[in-house]
Scaffold this active site. Structure first.
Site, PDB file in Angstrom:
ATOM      1  N   ASP A   8       0.856  -1.189   0.000  1.00  0.00           N
ATOM      2  CA  ASP A   8       0.000   0.000   0.000  1.00  0.00           C
ATOM      3  C   ASP A   8       0.889   1.235   0.000  1.00  0.00           C
ATOM      4  O   ASP A   8       1.828   1.335   0.799  1.00  0.00           O
ATOM      5  CB  ASP A   8      -0.899   0.028   1.238  1.00  0.00           C
ATOM      6  CG  ASP A   8      -1.985  -1.044   1.194  1.00  0.00           C
ATOM      7  OD1 ASP A   8      -2.022  -1.800   0.207  1.00  0.00           O
ATOM      8  OD2 ASP A   8      -2.781  -1.112   2.147  1.00  0.00           O
ATOM      9  N   ASP A 129     -15.582  -3.861  -1.004  1.00  0.00           N
ATOM     10  CA  ASP A 129     -15.087  -3.495   0.326  1.00  0.00           C
ATOM     11  C   ASP A 129     -16.273  -3.259   1.241  1.00  0.00           C
ATOM     12  O   ASP A 129     -17.044  -2.315   1.039  1.00  0.00           O
ATOM     13  CB  ASP A 129     -14.228  -2.228   0.238  1.00  0.00           C
ATOM     14  CG  ASP A 129     -13.099  -2.363  -0.775  1.00  0.00           C
ATOM     15  OD1 ASP A 129     -12.524  -3.456  -0.855  1.00  0.00           O
ATOM     16  OD2 ASP A 129     -12.813  -1.384  -1.495  1.00  0.00           O
TER      17      ASP A 129
END
Length: 238
Positions: A8, A129
């Site tokens: 990330d 998500d």
């Protein structure tokens, strides 16, 4: 089954969040290229990268880091974060990215998904998500109100072949994936399912395999050493 280590990016740095909360951001590695090399040496065949800045505000300041990882390591990369238009997809693929993850834009603009799948086929991955079973957007800060299963079914009806499911409450917590929600999702869609959030032990990998989940994204557990990436990759391949 495939274990997919994650990188990330925020401000060019390798970071991790807890439950998607930007206030919990902390640096976990010095250099994305060296991190990718370490993952490849452990046997990874795909690296999951997320542009956290783009997910939150649409900027693409981390694209140079993504391009450098691909160029200098030869890694196969999937990238998500802030991909909202056909031009965004084209620009990401030009970086050398193998496939593109669409999240918030799939919620807001379903025709975009239809067009993207028609143009790019299996190179399109949809990120589902969820928090409390509803799909989140905008770096997980917005609540769409739509149930994660109905959303995934709708995406599959558009021709989507790959879905990444993340239980936000599990993300970065080293507490195991949400097996119940993954099982319900597996029973509802036929496409390739990749589990994200909470994957932290070899036993997690075994349980996901038994559920028929095709992939598992491993983030924080790999950086902390809770999960031996090479061992996880070997277990997944059995």
């Amino acid at each position: 089954m495939r274990v997919i280590p994650a990188i990330d990016l925020k401000g060019g740095q390798c970071v991790r969040l807890q439950k998607g909360d930007y206030n919990t951001v902390h640096k976990v590695a010095e250099d994305a290229v060296e991190t990718a090399r370490r993952f490849l040496n452990a046997g990874a065949t795909l690296i999951h990268m997320v542009d956290l800045d783009a997910a939150k505000d649409g900027t693409h300041a981390n694209y140079d880091v993504v391009a450098r990882v691909i160029r200098e390591t030869g890694a196969t990369v999937e990238l998500g974060g802030g991909i909202r238009t056909m031009a965004d997809i084209e620009n990401v693929l030009k970086l050398g990215v193998w496939r593109v993850i669409i999240g918030s834009a799939a919620v807001r603009n379903p025709p975009f998904v239809v067009e993207a799948v028609k143009e790019y086929g299996d190179k399109i991955v949809i990120g589902v998500d969820a928090k409390s079973k509803t799909v989140r957007t905008d770096g997980w800060l917005g609540d769409s109100g739509e149930n994660y299963i109905s959303f995934a079914e709708r995406m599959e009806s558009y021709g989507v072949k790959n879905i990444i499911f993340t239980d936000i409450d599990k993300d970065g917590m080293l507490a195991g994936p949400n097996f119940d929600q993954l099982a319900a999702l597996r029973a509802s869609v036929a496409c390739c399912l990749i589990a994200s959030g909470g994957v932290s032990t070899i036993e997690d990998i075994r349980r996901l395999k038994k559920l028929g989940i095709e992939g598992a994204i491993a983030g924080r557990a790999v950086y902390t050493g809770t999960l031996d990436l090479a061992a996880a990759i070997r277990e997944a391949a059995l």
